[in-house]
Scaffold this motif. Structure first.
Motif, short mmCIF file in Angstrom:
data_model
loop_
_atom_site.label_atom_id
_atom_site.label_comp_id
_atom_site.label_asym_id
_atom_site.label_seq_id
_atom_site.Cartn_x
_atom_site.Cartn_y
_atom_site.Cartn_z
N ILE A 31 0.84 -1.19 0.00
CA ILE A 31 0.00 0.00 0.00
C ILE A 31 0.88 1.24 0.00
O ILE A 31 1.83 1.34 0.77
N ALA A 32 0.52 2.18 -0.86
CA ALA A 32 1.11 3.53 -0.81
C ALA A 32 -0.05 4.50 -0.63
O ALA A 32 -1.17 4.22 -1.05
N GLN A 33 0.22 5.61 0.00
CA GLN A 33 -0.81 6.61 0.14
C GLN A 33 -0.27 7.97 -0.26
O GLN A 33 0.91 8.25 -0.12
N MET A 63 4.58 2.77 -5.27
CA MET A 63 4.34 3.93 -6.12
C MET A 63 5.00 3.75 -7.48
O MET A 63 4.43 4.15 -8.50
N GLN A 64 6.17 3.15 -7.51
CA GLN A 64 6.86 2.91 -8.79
C GLN A 64 6.03 2.02 -9.71
O GLN A 64 6.07 2.18 -10.92
N LEU A 80 -2.90 2.08 -4.20
CA LEU A 80 -2.57 3.47 -3.95
C LEU A 80 -3.85 4.12 -3.45
O LEU A 80 -4.85 4.14 -4.17
N ILE A 81 -3.81 4.61 -2.22
CA ILE A 81 -4.97 5.27 -1.64
C ILE A 81 -4.65 6.75 -1.65
O ILE A 81 -3.64 7.18 -1.10
N SER A 82 -5.51 7.53 -2.27
CA SER A 82 -5.19 8.93 -2.51
C SER A 82 -6.39 9.84 -2.34
O SER A 82 -7.53 9.45 -2.60
#
Length: 174
Positions: A31-33, A63-64, A80-82
């Protein structure tokens, strides 16, 4: 799969991350945020494609996968939570999207982050809260952002093709 999740607030970003991690402990490293509350240095570091990845750069590694999908050799789903911070300014490419209802302009930006290169079958899940009713049973009168979001939902009721080009054409017609 690369799944982008768009929500309105940083608190919702954190809540969804916690829920995903609770559902499956292995999600913690997938997970990326991205939020507008991140300092510029943190955001720049997250999207840095020049510096080699370190052992503990889990969020950067995820993210990459969104920034360089052609070089994605990783296995398994990532998220990706944005907030709206991911709608513009980044060349994100997700396979699928989950998002809350928003204005038509934001939705067009969000849709542009999915299946950018036209490979595969993208899935889009748009969630909208039901309109609230007054005590007398009539729908609550909306204004401002709430009205703009309701208008977007109304516009999309019978739409089957949510490509950004098609949505932009709806906006131009309506």
């Amino acid at each position: 799969s690369r799944i982008v999740i768009f929500v309105r607030t940083p608190t919702q970003v954190a809540d969804i991350r916690k829920a995903l991690e609770k559902k499956n402990k292995s999600h913690a490293t997938r997970i990326a945020q991205l939020t507008g509350t991140m300092r510029g240095l943190e955001r720049d570091k997250l999207v840095d494609t020049e510096t080699p990845l370190g052992q503990n750069d889990h969020e950067r590694r995820i993210m990459q996968r969104f920034l360089n999908p052609d070089n994605d050799t990783s296995q398994g789903a990532c998220f990706l939570i944005s907030t709206s911070a991911g709608e513009v300014g980044f060349d994100l490419n997700a396979d699928h999207m989950v998002c809350d209802a928003t204005t038509i302009d934001s939705l067009i930006q969000r849709l542009g982050r999915v299946n950018r290169r036209g490979f595969g079958e993208a899935r889009i899940h748009l969630f909208a809260e039901p309109r609230k009713k007054e005590k007398d049973g009539n729908l609550k009168k909306l204004a401002g952002l709430d009205l703009a979001i309701a208008n977007t939902i109304d516009l999309l009721q019978d739409v089957k093709d949510v490509s950004p080009k098609n949505i932009a054409a709806l906006k131009a017609d309506g």
